[in-house]
Design an enzyme around this catalytic site. Structure first.
Site, PDB file in Angstrom:
ATOM      1  N   ASN A   9       0.885  -1.171   0.000  1.00 38.11           N
ATOM      2  CA  ASN A   9       0.000   0.000   0.000  1.00 38.11           C
ATOM      3  C   ASN A   9       0.917   1.214   0.000  1.00 38.11           C
ATOM      4  O   ASN A   9       1.528   1.522   1.026  1.00 38.11           O
ATOM      5  CB  ASN A   9      -0.892  -0.013   1.254  1.00 38.11           C
ATOM      6  CG  ASN A   9      -1.655   1.295   1.403  1.00 38.11           C
ATOM      7  OD1 ASN A   9      -1.812   2.054   0.446  1.00 38.11           O
ATOM      8  ND2 ASN A   9      -2.140   1.542   2.619  1.00 38.11           N
ATOM      9  N   TRP A  10       0.997   1.846  -1.153  1.00 44.57           N
ATOM     10  CA  TRP A  10       1.946   2.970  -1.265  1.00 44.57           C
ATOM     11  C   TRP A  10       1.451   4.237  -0.579  1.00 44.57           C
ATOM     12  O   TRP A  10       2.193   5.198  -0.423  1.00 44.57           O
ATOM     13  CB  TRP A  10       2.223   3.265  -2.743  1.00 44.57           C
ATOM     14  CG  TRP A  10       3.187   2.300  -3.371  1.00 44.57           C
ATOM     15  CD1 TRP A  10       3.797   1.236  -2.762  1.00 44.57           C
ATOM     16  CD2 TRP A  10       3.666   2.317  -4.728  1.00 44.57           C
ATOM     17  NE1 TRP A  10       4.612   0.582  -3.653  1.00 44.57           N
ATOM     18  CE2 TRP A  10       4.553   1.232  -4.868  1.00 44.57           C
ATOM     19  CE3 TRP A  10       3.421   3.126  -5.831  1.00 44.57           C
ATOM     20  CZ2 TRP A  10       5.209   0.948  -6.071  1.00 44.57           C
ATOM     21  CZ3 TRP A  10       4.062   2.845  -7.040  1.00 44.57           C
ATOM     22  CH2 TRP A  10       4.946   1.771  -7.147  1.00 44.57           C
ATOM     23  N   LYS A  11       0.171   4.276  -0.240  1.00 45.93           N
ATOM     24  CA  LYS A  11      -0.431   5.478   0.369  1.00 45.93           C
ATOM     25  C   LYS A  11      -0.163   6.694  -0.536  1.00 45.93           C
ATOM     26  O   LYS A  11      -0.235   6.573  -1.756  1.00 45.93           O
ATOM     27  CB  LYS A  11       0.119   5.704   1.780  1.00 45.93           C
ATOM     28  CG  LYS A  11       0.094   4.441   2.633  1.00 45.93           C
ATOM     29  CD  LYS A  11       0.325   4.727   4.083  1.00 45.93           C
ATOM     30  CE  LYS A  11       0.506   3.423   4.835  1.00 45.93           C
ATOM     31  NZ  LYS A  11       0.289   3.531   6.255  1.00 45.93           N
ATOM     32  N   HIS A  94      -9.500   1.480   4.697  1.00 42.45           N
ATOM     33  CA  HIS A  94      -8.219   1.607   5.403  1.00 42.45           C
ATOM     34  C   HIS A  94      -8.406   2.544   6.596  1.00 42.45           C
ATOM     35  O   HIS A  94      -9.170   3.515   6.519  1.00 42.45           O
ATOM     36  CB  HIS A  94      -7.144   2.156   4.451  1.00 42.45           C
ATOM     37  CG  HIS A  94      -5.760   2.051   5.025  1.00 42.45           C
ATOM     38  ND1 HIS A  94      -5.288   2.948   5.942  1.00 42.45           N
ATOM     39  CD2 HIS A  94      -4.777   1.147   4.822  1.00 42.45           C
ATOM     40  CE1 HIS A  94      -4.052   2.594   6.282  1.00 42.45           C
ATOM     41  NE2 HIS A  94      -3.717   1.495   5.614  1.00 42.45           N
ATOM     42  N   GLU A  96      -6.708   4.865   7.699  1.00 40.90           N
ATOM     43  CA  GLU A  96      -6.426   6.289   7.416  1.00 40.90           C
ATOM     44  C   GLU A  96      -7.631   6.947   6.742  1.00 40.90           C
ATOM     45  O   GLU A  96      -7.905   8.128   6.971  1.00 40.90           O
ATOM     46  CB  GLU A  96      -5.144   6.406   6.572  1.00 40.90           C
ATOM     47  CG  GLU A  96      -3.910   6.093   7.414  1.00 40.90           C
ATOM     48  CD  GLU A  96      -2.738   5.499   6.651  1.00 40.90           C
ATOM     49  OE1 GLU A  96      -2.713   5.581   5.416  1.00 40.90           O
ATOM     50  OE2 GLU A  96      -1.845   4.937   7.315  1.00 40.90           O
ATOM     51  N   GLU A 164      -5.744  -4.927  10.416  1.00 40.75           N
ATOM     52  CA  GLU A 164      -4.723  -3.912  10.638  1.00 40.75           C
ATOM     53  C   GLU A 164      -4.984  -3.200  11.965  1.00 40.75           C
ATOM     54  O   GLU A 164      -5.797  -2.259  12.022  1.00 40.75           O
ATOM     55  CB  GLU A 164      -4.754  -2.894   9.505  1.00 40.75           C
ATOM     56  CG  GLU A 164      -4.463  -3.500   8.151  1.00 40.75           C
ATOM     57  CD  GLU A 164      -3.779  -2.513   7.229  1.00 40.75           C
ATOM     58  OE1 GLU A 164      -2.663  -2.819   6.786  1.00 40.75           O
ATOM     59  OE2 GLU A 164      -4.331  -1.424   6.997  1.00 40.75           O
ATOM     60  N   GLY A 170       2.217   2.049  10.615  1.00 41.26           N
ATOM     61  CA  GLY A 170       3.165   3.147  10.456  1.00 41.26           C
ATOM     62  C   GLY A 170       3.869   3.544  11.742  1.00 41.26           C
ATOM     63  O   GLY A 170       4.516   4.586  11.807  1.00 41.26           O
ATOM     64  N   SER A 210       3.185  -2.391  10.303  1.00 37.49           N
ATOM     65  CA  SER A 210       4.633  -2.464  10.543  1.00 37.49           C
ATOM     66  C   SER A 210       5.220  -3.842  10.232  1.00 37.49           C
ATOM     67  O   SER A 210       6.184  -4.273  10.857  1.00 37.49           O
ATOM     68  CB  SER A 210       4.964  -2.044  11.981  1.00 37.49           C
ATOM     69  OG  SER A 210       4.568  -0.693  12.198  1.00 37.49           O
ATOM     70  N   GLY A 232       4.913   0.995   4.754  1.00 38.57           N
ATOM     71  CA  GLY A 232       6.277   1.519   4.633  1.00 38.57           C
ATOM     72  C   GLY A 232       7.247   0.600   3.907  1.00 38.57           C
ATOM     73  O   GLY A 232       8.006   1.049   3.037  1.00 38.57           O
TER      74      GLY A 232
HETATM   75  C1  PEP Z   1      -0.807   0.016   5.817  1.00 35.61           C
HETATM   76  O1  PEP Z   1      -0.732   1.135   5.325  1.00 35.61           O
HETATM   77  O2  PEP Z   1      -1.780  -0.684   5.536  1.00 35.61           O
HETATM   78  C2  PEP Z   1       0.253  -0.429   6.711  1.00 35.61           C
HETATM   79  C3  PEP Z   1       0.133  -1.610   7.258  1.00 35.61           C
HETATM   80  O3  PEP Z   1       1.310   0.427   6.896  1.00 35.61           O
HETATM   81  P1  PEP Z   1       2.726   0.053   7.601  1.00 35.61           P
HETATM   82  O4  PEP Z   1       3.167  -1.261   7.024  1.00 35.61           O
HETATM   83  O5  PEP Z   1       3.621   1.187   7.243  1.00 35.61           O
HETATM   84  O6  PEP Z   1       2.458  -0.057   9.065  1.00 35.61           O
END
Ligand code: PEP
Length: 252
Positions: A9-11, A94, A96, A164, A170, A210, A232
């Site tokens: 997931n590049w966000k 998501h 976010e 998640e 993050g 993470s 990330g």
């Molecule tokens: C995500 O954006 O879905 C995610 C799990 O981010 P990260 O791996 O950076 O925690």
């Protein structure tokens, strides 16, 4: 048998140039993957990333999708727009989007159903905040997200669920293998309760939060964890290490 699925997931990261360069660099490293591989990318990058991933085993997904076919929905993207570029997946719900853009379980449900109707696999995200975990309400929160977010879905096996925990996204604080497995096993049992036990055995459930090259093996060894949604670590070569979690490490 559930085929593991690792998705990035590049966000709101990357440009057409840097994204294409990463895909070109990663393609030979992930070509023998035993799992499905995808990058969910910002909408504006979809055409260029589709082009960059042509002829590889990397699928391109979107980071969201709207439920209407078209209309006055400034800033939104329709299924047809995604299908024009062969998009296979769309992240939905998501944390976010929920946290910063007010998305609700009802909206998540509409987005997921529209994606399914269009033949796009929704990656439906669920997960609790730290306060909810500390209050002992993880299961109640996820049950509600699932009951509303997955309502009226005819074939749940066509949905990917990403667990998640919001406190792990993050932050560098990954859920322990046991925490992730326990909650994902709960999600699977809820699928069995809401839909059917047989469906529960077939639904792909990812862990996200993470996840990286160092911790992916322990997570992927858990019986109910079928993959990862990677933020990330999907922006670097580390992503290949995660995709190749079932092979010897190449960088120690
Ligand atoms: C995500 O954006 O879905 C995610 C799990 O981010 P990260 O791996 O950076 O925690």
């Amino acid at each position: 048998m559930r085929k593991p699925f690792i998705a990035g997931n590049w966000k709101m990261h990357m440009t057409a140039e840097t994204g294409a360069a990463l895909i070109k660099e990663l393609a030979p490293l992930v070509k023998d993957a035993n799992c499905d591989v995808a990058f969910c990318v910002p909408a504006i990058l979809i055409p260029a990333m589709t082009e960059a991933a042509k002829g590889t085993n990397i699928a391109i997904g979107a980071e969201n999708v709207h439920w209407e076919k078209e209309g006055a929905y400034t800033g939104e993207i329709s299924c047809d727009m995604l299908l024009e570029y062969g998009v296979k997946y769309a992240i939905v719900g998501h944390s976010e989007r929920r946290q910063y853009f007010g998305e609700t379980d009802l909206g998540v449900n509409k987005r997921a159903k529209a994606a399914l109707a269009a033949g796009i696999t929704p990656i439906v995200c669920v997960g609790e905040t730290l306060a909810e975990r500390l209050a002992g309400s993880t299961e109640a929160v996820i049950r509600e997200q699932m009951e509303v977010g997955l309502a009226e879905i005819e074939d749940i096996t066509k949905v990917v669920i990403a667990y998640e925990p919001v406190w792990a996204i993050g932050t560098g604080v990954v859920a322990t293998n046991e925490q992730a497995e326990e909650t994902i096993a709960f999600i699977r049992s809820e699928i069995g309760r809401i839909f059917c036990p047989k469906c529960a055995e077939n639904v792909i459930i990812q862990y996200g939060g993470s996840m990286n090259a160092a911790n992916c093996r322990g997570l992927m060894a858990q019986p109910d964890i079928d993959g990862g949604l990677i933020g990330g670590a999907s922006l670097t070569k580390d992503f290949a290490e995660i995709v190749n979690y079932d092979k010897p490490r190449t960088n120690g």
